[in-house]
Design a protein around this motif. Structure first.
Motif, PDB file in Angstrom:
ATOM      1  N   GLU A 194       3.803  -6.318   5.933  1.00 39.45           N
ATOM      2  CA  GLU A 194       3.058  -7.738   6.323  1.00 39.45           C
ATOM      3  C   GLU A 194       2.194  -7.947   6.139  1.00 39.45           C
ATOM      4  O   GLU A 194       1.256  -8.390   5.600  1.00 39.45           O
ATOM      5  N   VAL A 195       1.952  -6.916   7.951  1.00 38.91           N
ATOM      6  CA  VAL A 195       0.258  -7.910   8.896  1.00 38.91           C
ATOM      7  C   VAL A 195      -0.765  -6.352   7.558  1.00 38.91           C
ATOM      8  O   VAL A 195      -1.740  -6.939   7.329  1.00 38.91           O
ATOM      9  N   GLU A 196       0.092  -6.202   6.739  1.00 41.25           N
ATOM     10  CA  GLU A 196      -0.861  -4.718   5.727  1.00 41.25           C
ATOM     11  C   GLU A 196      -1.217  -5.763   5.098  1.00 41.25           C
ATOM     12  O   GLU A 196      -2.617  -6.046   4.736  1.00 41.25           O
ATOM     13  N   GLN A 197       0.175  -6.594   4.397  1.00 38.64           N
ATOM     14  CA  GLN A 197      -0.470  -7.477   2.897  1.00 38.64           C
ATOM     15  C   GLN A 197      -1.593  -8.218   3.586  1.00 38.64           C
ATOM     16  O   GLN A 197      -1.901  -9.406   3.030  1.00 38.64           O
ATOM     17  N   ARG A 198      -0.993  -8.894   4.495  1.00 40.76           N
ATOM     18  CA  ARG A 198      -1.945  -9.958   5.242  1.00 40.76           C
ATOM     19  C   ARG A 198      -3.724  -9.436   5.564  1.00 40.76           C
ATOM     20  O   ARG A 198      -4.531 -10.382   5.582  1.00 40.76           O
ATOM     21  N   GLY A 199      -3.823  -8.362   5.876  1.00 41.18           N
ATOM     22  CA  GLY A 199      -5.479  -7.840   6.160  1.00 41.18           C
ATOM     23  C   GLY A 199      -5.587  -7.187   7.302  1.00 41.18           C
ATOM     24  O   GLY A 199      -6.900  -6.943   6.778  1.00 41.18           O
ATOM     25  N   ALA A 200      -4.737  -6.822   7.425  1.00 41.88           N
ATOM     26  CA  ALA A 200      -4.947  -5.771   8.848  1.00 41.88           C
ATOM     27  C   ALA A 200      -5.492  -4.366   8.080  1.00 41.88           C
ATOM     28  O   ALA A 200      -5.533  -3.806   7.301  1.00 41.88           O
ATOM     29  N   GLY A 201      -6.969  -3.734   9.232  1.00 34.85           N
ATOM     30  CA  GLY A 201      -7.453  -2.866   9.057  1.00 34.85           C
ATOM     31  C   GLY A 201      -6.802  -1.013   8.565  1.00 34.85           C
ATOM     32  O   GLY A 201      -6.742  -0.299   8.869  1.00 34.85           O
ATOM     33  N   GLU A 202      -5.626  -1.551  10.362  1.00 33.04           N
ATOM     34  CA  GLU A 202      -5.234  -0.430  10.865  1.00 33.04           C
ATOM     35  C   GLU A 202      -4.565  -0.963  11.559  1.00 33.04           C
ATOM     36  O   GLU A 202      -4.115  -2.272  12.280  1.00 33.04           O
ATOM     37  N   ILE A 203      -2.973  -0.301  12.070  1.00 35.48           N
ATOM     38  CA  ILE A 203      -1.848  -0.140  13.190  1.00 35.48           C
ATOM     39  C   ILE A 203      -1.673   0.581  14.117  1.00 35.48           C
ATOM     40  O   ILE A 203      -2.596   1.253  13.964  1.00 35.48           O
ATOM     41  N   LEU A 204      -1.877  -0.656  15.591  1.00 37.96           N
ATOM     42  CA  LEU A 204      -1.888   0.785  16.249  1.00 37.96           C
ATOM     43  C   LEU A 204      -0.622   0.523  16.662  1.00 37.96           C
ATOM     44  O   LEU A 204      -0.018  -0.403  17.586  1.00 37.96           O
ATOM     45  N   PHE A 205       0.497   1.271  16.820  1.00 37.42           N
ATOM     46  CA  PHE A 205       1.762   1.623  17.248  1.00 37.42           C
ATOM     47  C   PHE A 205       2.394   1.883  18.018  1.00 37.42           C
ATOM     48  O   PHE A 205       1.724   3.063  18.436  1.00 37.42           O
ATOM     49  N   THR A 206       2.554   1.207  19.067  1.00 34.34           N
ATOM     50  CA  THR A 206       3.358   1.886  20.601  1.00 34.34           C
ATOM     51  C   THR A 206       4.508   2.056  20.838  1.00 34.34           C
ATOM     52  O   THR A 206       5.111   0.695  20.546  1.00 34.34           O
ATOM     53  N   SER A 207       5.240   3.185  20.851  1.00 34.15           N
ATOM     54  CA  SER A 207       6.926   3.005  21.315  1.00 34.15           C
ATOM     55  C   SER A 207       7.138   2.041  22.482  1.00 34.15           C
ATOM     56  O   SER A 207       6.289   3.603  23.216  1.00 34.15           O
ATOM     57  N   MET A 208       7.834   1.697  22.550  1.00 31.28           N
ATOM     58  CA  MET A 208       8.005   1.403  24.278  1.00 31.28           C
ATOM     59  C   MET A 208       9.517   2.339  24.500  1.00 31.28           C
ATOM     60  O   MET A 208       8.970   2.672  25.620  1.00 31.28           O
ATOM     61  N   ASN A 209       9.942   2.982  23.837  1.00 34.45           N
ATOM     62  CA  ASN A 209      11.110   4.058  24.350  1.00 34.45           C
ATOM     63  C   ASN A 209       9.857   5.710  24.593  1.00 34.45           C
ATOM     64  O   ASN A 209      10.864   6.384  25.469  1.00 34.45           O
ATOM     65  N   HIS A 210       9.142   5.896  24.360  1.00 33.44           N
ATOM     66  CA  HIS A 210       8.165   6.285  24.347  1.00 33.44           C
ATOM     67  C   HIS A 210       6.674   6.923  25.750  1.00 33.44           C
ATOM     68  O   HIS A 210       6.206   7.272  26.671  1.00 33.44           O
ATOM     69  N   ASP A 211       5.890   4.779  26.114  1.00 35.13           N
ATOM     70  CA  ASP A 211       4.948   4.663  26.829  1.00 35.13           C
ATOM     71  C   ASP A 211       5.461   5.025  27.812  1.00 35.13           C
ATOM     72  O   ASP A 211       7.034   4.398  28.154  1.00 35.13           O
ATOM     73  N   GLY A 212       4.349   6.178  28.801  1.00 37.62           N
ATOM     74  CA  GLY A 212       4.834   6.513  30.238  1.00 37.62           C
ATOM     75  C   GLY A 212       5.210   7.732  30.421  1.00 37.62           C
ATOM     76  O   GLY A 212       6.236   8.080  31.445  1.00 37.62           O
ATOM     77  N   THR A 213       6.073   7.957  29.896  1.00 38.72           N
ATOM     78  CA  THR A 213       7.476   9.072  29.749  1.00 38.72           C
ATOM     79  C   THR A 213       6.476  10.571  29.600  1.00 38.72           C
ATOM     80  O   THR A 213       7.134  11.558  29.971  1.00 38.72           O
ATOM     81  N   LYS A 214       5.536  10.453  28.666  1.00 35.74           N
ATOM     82  CA  LYS A 214       5.188  11.610  28.846  1.00 35.74           C
ATOM     83  C   LYS A 214       5.453  12.605  28.246  1.00 35.74           C
ATOM     84  O   LYS A 214       5.910  14.405  28.144  1.00 35.74           O
ATOM     85  N   ASN A 215       6.875  12.059  27.047  1.00 34.05           N
ATOM     86  CA  ASN A 215       7.107  13.597  26.116  1.00 34.05           C
ATOM     87  C   ASN A 215       7.072  13.485  24.889  1.00 34.05           C
ATOM     88  O   ASN A 215       7.963  14.181  24.216  1.00 34.05           O
ATOM     89  N   GLY A 216       5.694  12.440  24.424  1.00 30.37           N
ATOM     90  CA  GLY A 216       5.078  13.150  23.268  1.00 30.37           C
ATOM     91  C   GLY A 216       5.404  11.286  22.147  1.00 30.37           C
ATOM     92  O   GLY A 216       6.626  10.745  22.780  1.00 30.37           O
ATOM     93  N   PHE A 217       5.269  12.034  21.144  1.00 23.73           N
ATOM     94  CA  PHE A 217       4.354  10.115  20.345  1.00 23.73           C
ATOM     95  C   PHE A 217       6.273   9.844  19.414  1.00 23.73           C
ATOM     96  O   PHE A 217       6.536  11.215  19.352  1.00 23.73           O
ATOM     97  N   ALA A 218       6.268   8.800  19.282  1.00 23.91           N
ATOM     98  CA  ALA A 218       7.267   8.680  18.632  1.00 23.91           C
ATOM     99  C   ALA A 218       7.411   8.747  17.091  1.00 23.91           C
ATOM    100  O   ALA A 218       6.990   7.973  15.779  1.00 23.91           O
ATOM    101  N   ASN A 219       7.583  10.312  17.005  1.00 29.07           N
ATOM    102  CA  ASN A 219       7.110  10.765  15.459  1.00 29.07           C
ATOM    103  C   ASN A 219       7.300  10.726  14.334  1.00 29.07           C
ATOM    104  O   ASN A 219       6.779  10.440  12.854  1.00 29.07           O
ATOM    105  N   LYS A 220       9.001  10.059  13.937  1.00 32.25           N
ATOM    106  CA  LYS A 220       9.789  10.182  13.110  1.00 32.25           C
ATOM    107  C   LYS A 220       9.137   8.105  12.547  1.00 32.25           C
ATOM    108  O   LYS A 220       8.853   7.973  11.675  1.00 32.25           O
ATOM    109  N   ALA A 221       9.472   7.167  13.820  1.00 31.31           N
ATOM    110  CA  ALA A 221       8.998   5.905  13.352  1.00 31.31           C
ATOM    111  C   ALA A 221       7.183   5.515  12.405  1.00 31.31           C
ATOM    112  O   ALA A 221       6.730   5.173  11.595  1.00 31.31           O
ATOM    113  N   LEU A 222       6.517   7.131  13.251  1.00 32.72           N
ATOM    114  CA  LEU A 222       5.137   7.001  13.278  1.00 32.72           C
ATOM    115  C   LEU A 222       4.977   7.517  11.493  1.00 32.72           C
ATOM    116  O   LEU A 222       4.425   6.917  11.078  1.00 32.72           O
TER     117      LEU A 222
END
Lengths: 251, 212
Positions: A159-187
């Motif tokens: 939806e935000v892409e269609q509304r005109g966002a130029g970029e998405i910054l996606f933070t996974s709350m499951n991964h943030d602060g864990t130092k176990n790697g990024f949420a690559n499947k969702a990404l």
């Protein structure tokens, strides 16, 4: 070829960096301008400043900081945190910010994305999305991840892409602060569903995590804070290793 | 190159920098503060102006632009600057949308441009992510503007539309297609990338422009 970007993120409160920063050769670790210059010098591709000031006075100080960063730093930077109107964005861009990132304010009033991209151009509108995976469902969270919503990550991103966002910054709350790697499947799913750049955030702990998010997560950029601030992963070494792994980076 | 921003740089180049008068055309488009700051880092005060007399009197002119093309073109027409620009005899540097507006036409908002560069501006296909955002290389460099800049140097780019490769191309970039990331026609120069945001190499290009 367009290169993958490495983006250090600095938390700012009342014009000062808040999270502990342990950087060699830094006279004042709390000075965002000095830290930003240092990052630019060692090869960061872009910077993100996240304003966590709670007061109006604090925000005014941030505006002043943005002006000083623009004056002294020769790479692009994004400012996020508490932005909810055209006036907020106008003030930041006039001080020299290249992009702004909006988060909760877009969820509360999605038209804001249209208004900003129409007025200032998509290129400066980053929509930050905090989401958490619960029972296989990725749900958008607000207020720094503390308030859950029923909004689906992938639907919201589309939806935000269609509304005109130029970029998405996606933070996974499951991964943030864990130092176990990024949420690559969702990404990877985001990257395939959308045709705008995706910045991966949350989970950086090792060089391999960056390699994985660019390869498996199909991310266009990767953002991290503490691993850079504490010198755990020096950016020049990181970029060298990415290059050795056939990931295009600016060296 | 690490000495570009050093005030103690060779005195001969500093003298040139001091003498140059630079006007950044201010017609209400985009983040011009960054361009002004980039010149300041080179020791030059660039002046913002939309006053025709001031623009005509400048040694060098920057034509910036960020935003939507047809809106920016309308602002140019409203101020009469679209007629003034083709008459300029001093070096003019269009940056990003500024470069695109100096072309014949653009698909963005289906608008005509000022028509200095004999090429058209088109939208990237959806086989690449749009906008192109980040650092890409410039190659096949062909102008004094790139003096001291190596082939395949990285520049920062943010754009959804590109100028088609043509005879006036002085730098190319590959993003799904090889397009003109810089153009030159006589005293008119245009760069798609943002030299003001492209680290030391970008600063070198701005310095070259001052010294043209």
């Amino acid at each position: 070829m367009l290169t993958k970007r490495i983006i250090p993120c600095l938390d700012i409160k009342n014009g000062r960096t808040v999270k502990g920063v342990n950087f060699v050769d830094l006279r004042d670790a709390g000075d965002p301008v000095e830290l930003a210059k240092q990052y630019a010098d060692i090869g960061a591709d872009e910077l993100v400043f996240l304003d966590i000031s709670a007061t109006l006075e604090g925000r005014a100080t941030t505006l002043d900081m943005v002006l000083h960063v623009a004056e002294q730093v020769n790479i692009p930077f994004t400012v996020g945190g508490g932005i909810s109107s055209i006036e907020d964005v106008d003030a930041l861009l006039k001080c020299g910010a290249d992009k702004v990132s909006i988060n909760s304010s877009a969820v509360k009033r999605p038209e804001l994305v249209n208004e900003l991209s129409n007025k200032f151009g998509s290129q400066c509108v980053v929509v930050a999305i905090d989401a958490k995976e619960v029972d296989g469902q990725w749900k958008v969270h607000l207020a720094g991840g503390s308030i859950p919503t029923e909004i689906d990550l992938f639907e919201w991103a589309k939806e935000v892409e269609q509304r005109g966002a130029g970029e998405i910054l996606f933070t996974s709350m499951n991964h943030d602060g864990t130092k176990n790697g990024f949420a690559n499947k969702a990404l990877a799913k985001l990257s395939e569903a959308l045709n705008i750049p995706i910045i991966a955030s949350g989970g950086a702990g090792s060089v391999q995590h960056f390699i994985d998010t660019f390869k498996e997560g199909k991310s266009d950029a990767a953002l991290a804070a503490s691993v850079f601030h504490f010198g755990e992963i020096p950016i020049p070494d990181l970029k060298k290793e990415l290059k050795e792994n056939n990931i295009e980076v600016r060296l | 190159m690490s000495k570009i921003t050093d005030q103690n740089n060779s005195s001969s180049s500093l003298k040139k920098l001091d003498e140059a008068s630079i006007v950044i055309i201010n017609y209400g488009a985009g983040n011009i503060k960054s361009i002004q700051f980039a010149f300041k880092r080179l020791g030059v005060d660039a002046v913002l102006s939309n006053d025709p007399d001031e623009i005509l009197a400048a040694d060098k002119i920057i034509f910036p632009g960020v935003g939507e093309a047809s809106t920016a073109m309308a602002m140019l027409q409203k101020s009469g600057l679209d007629k003034l620009i083709p008459t300029l005899k001093q070096p003019v540097l269009g940056i990003c949308l500024g470069m695109q507006l100096l072309c014949e036409s653009t698909e963005e908002g289906n608008t005509k441009g000022v028509g200095i560069f004999k090429t058209k501006v088109k939208r990237f296909n959806n086989d690449v992510k749009v906008p192109q955002m980040g650092w890409n290389v410039i190659k096949d460099l062909k102008s004094d503007l790139f003096s001291g800049i190596k082939e395949n140097e990285y520049m920062y780019l943010v754009h959804s539309y590109y100028a088609e490769d043509c005879e006036e191309t002085i730098a190319k970039t590959d993003y799904g297609i090889n397009y003109a990331s810089a153009l030159q026609h006589n005293n008119f120069y245009g760069v798609q990338f943002h030299p003001e945001k492209s680290s030391l190499a970008g600063a070198k290009i701005l310095q070259n422009f001052i010294e043209l």
